[in-house]
Write a protein that holds these residues in place. Sequence first.
Motif, PDB file in Angstrom:
ATOM      1  N   SER A  78       0.817  -1.214   0.000  1.00 27.82           N
ATOM      2  CA  SER A  78       0.000   0.000   0.000  1.00 27.82           C
ATOM      3  C   SER A  78       0.850   1.263   0.000  1.00 27.82           C
ATOM      4  N   CYS A  83      -0.923   2.033  -4.223  1.00 28.47           N
ATOM      5  CA  CYS A  83      -1.893   3.143  -4.116  1.00 28.47           C
ATOM      6  C   CYS A  83      -2.849   3.146  -5.295  1.00 28.47           C
ATOM      7  N   ILE A  84      -2.308   2.905  -6.498  1.00 29.19           N
ATOM      8  CA  ILE A  84      -3.167   2.877  -7.684  1.00 29.19           C
ATOM      9  C   ILE A  84      -4.170   1.735  -7.593  1.00 29.19           C
ATOM     10  N   GLY A 112      -5.258   0.378  -4.905  1.00 28.05           N
ATOM     11  CA  GLY A 112      -6.245   0.713  -3.879  1.00 28.05           C
ATOM     12  C   GLY A 112      -7.302   1.669  -4.376  1.00 28.05           C
ATOM     13  N   TRP A 113      -6.896   2.674  -5.127  1.00 26.37           N
ATOM     14  CA  TRP A 113      -7.854   3.623  -5.684  1.00 26.37           C
ATOM     15  C   TRP A 113      -8.784   2.936  -6.686  1.00 26.37           C
ATOM     16  N   ILE A 114      -8.222   2.044  -7.489  1.00 29.00           N
ATOM     17  CA  ILE A 114      -9.065   1.324  -8.458  1.00 29.00           C
ATOM     18  C   ILE A 114     -10.089   0.461  -7.738  1.00 29.00           C
ATOM     19  N   SER A 115      -9.658  -0.221  -6.703  1.00 23.99           N
ATOM     20  CA  SER A 115     -10.588  -1.054  -5.928  1.00 23.99           C
ATOM     21  C   SER A 115     -11.681  -0.215  -5.281  1.00 23.99           C
ATOM     22  N   LEU A 116     -11.287   0.948  -4.766  1.00 24.91           N
ATOM     23  CA  LEU A 116     -12.268   1.835  -4.157  1.00 24.91           C
ATOM     24  C   LEU A 116     -13.283   2.338  -5.175  1.00 24.91           C
ATOM     25  N   CYS A 117     -12.798   2.698  -6.371  1.00 19.23           N
ATOM     26  CA  CYS A 117     -13.711   3.168  -7.422  1.00 19.23           C
ATOM     27  C   CYS A 117     -14.641   2.051  -7.884  1.00 19.23           C
ATOM     28  N   SER A 148     -17.349   2.526 -13.403  1.00 17.03           N
ATOM     29  CA  SER A 148     -16.144   1.719 -13.612  1.00 17.03           C
ATOM     30  C   SER A 148     -16.308   0.793 -14.806  1.00 17.03           C
TER      31      SER A 148
END
Length: 359
Positions: free
Chosen positions: A53, A59-60, A62-67, A75
């Motif tokens: 992380s 980080c990328i 994580g952001w993709i998973s969040l989106c 998405s």
Amino acid sequence: MAAGSSSALDNVDDSDLEDLISKQSPSSSKGGSMNIEVQRSSNTSNNNSSLLSSTPLGCICGWISLCLYSFPRLSKCLLLLSTLALGTLFASTIFNPTIDNHKMGADYSAINSAYDLSLSQVDHWCVRGDNDSCRCEDPLEPSPRSEFKSWNAAHKANVAEVNLYRALFGESPAMVDEQLGRARPKIDVAFLGESVVEAMDGRWLGKHIIGSFQRKQQQQEGPEEKKKKSGLPMINETFEKLFRKDKGGELEGVALGIAGDTTSNVLWRIMNDEMPYDFNPKVWWLVLGMNDLTRMQCSEEIVVLGILRVVEEIRLRKPDAKIVINSLLPMVNYQDGSEPKMADVADFTADRGRKYRRE
């Protein structure tokens, strides 16, 4: 009695208890070791996840998973568009491969006269590799642009400049330059070409508007803007500083250019009063080919033929002169076949030069 009971307790056989403890101890030790291994593995996984992380890739992800979790429909749309874009890029690469258009049909390194130039061995006329997608003229034949009034005015201005130096030539000049109040020095170098050369003289399409254009800009600007542009002189100011002896230059030069001219247009000009017999600069500096290559979309072979044709004409008329062929200058954009406009003079202003340098 108490003493007897105590001695009796001491004599009790503890073998069963020891056997029970010995049987339980391996399993308990094994369980303890398993607990330690599980704890270590959990700690290792936590450390790996925290390390992942902390990286840009983590980080990328994580952001993709969040989106994906927060905006599932959006998405899906983005994923579909990305897939289509990659598919289009792949298809264009496969079904529209790059074509090698840079083919020279002949070797022009050993040209001795204009008669050695021939169109019979030209591979293609247009820069795209064909013969129909461009507006190339015959580079070996002179061609005017007399249908345009601005071009006629620019040609007459060049002829007037040449005639001025012709009249001033010699030890006892027949006339003086009205602007200087005295005769100009003997000419050293003549620049021959297109828009860049015309802008050197402060003209555009035959009109002296570059200096007035600059003054109008300065009147509309504040002191801060003027201070920023103080180190970027106009092209005509630089030319006068270097090629006007009365303004500190080491050489005397004249600029004979017209915006938008091709090599065949320049050939016509020097055969019609821009290169008379008694106008003999020591050096002829050619700035040619940009309009042929970009505005007319001619192939590099046609451009080379046109430049060499102008060179051979100068050698025929001025055998003792030195000829310098300037390399093609970089161009920011071009009109794609259209004629140059008066608004294009902004390309030679300090403001536009500052913008290009910044980019």
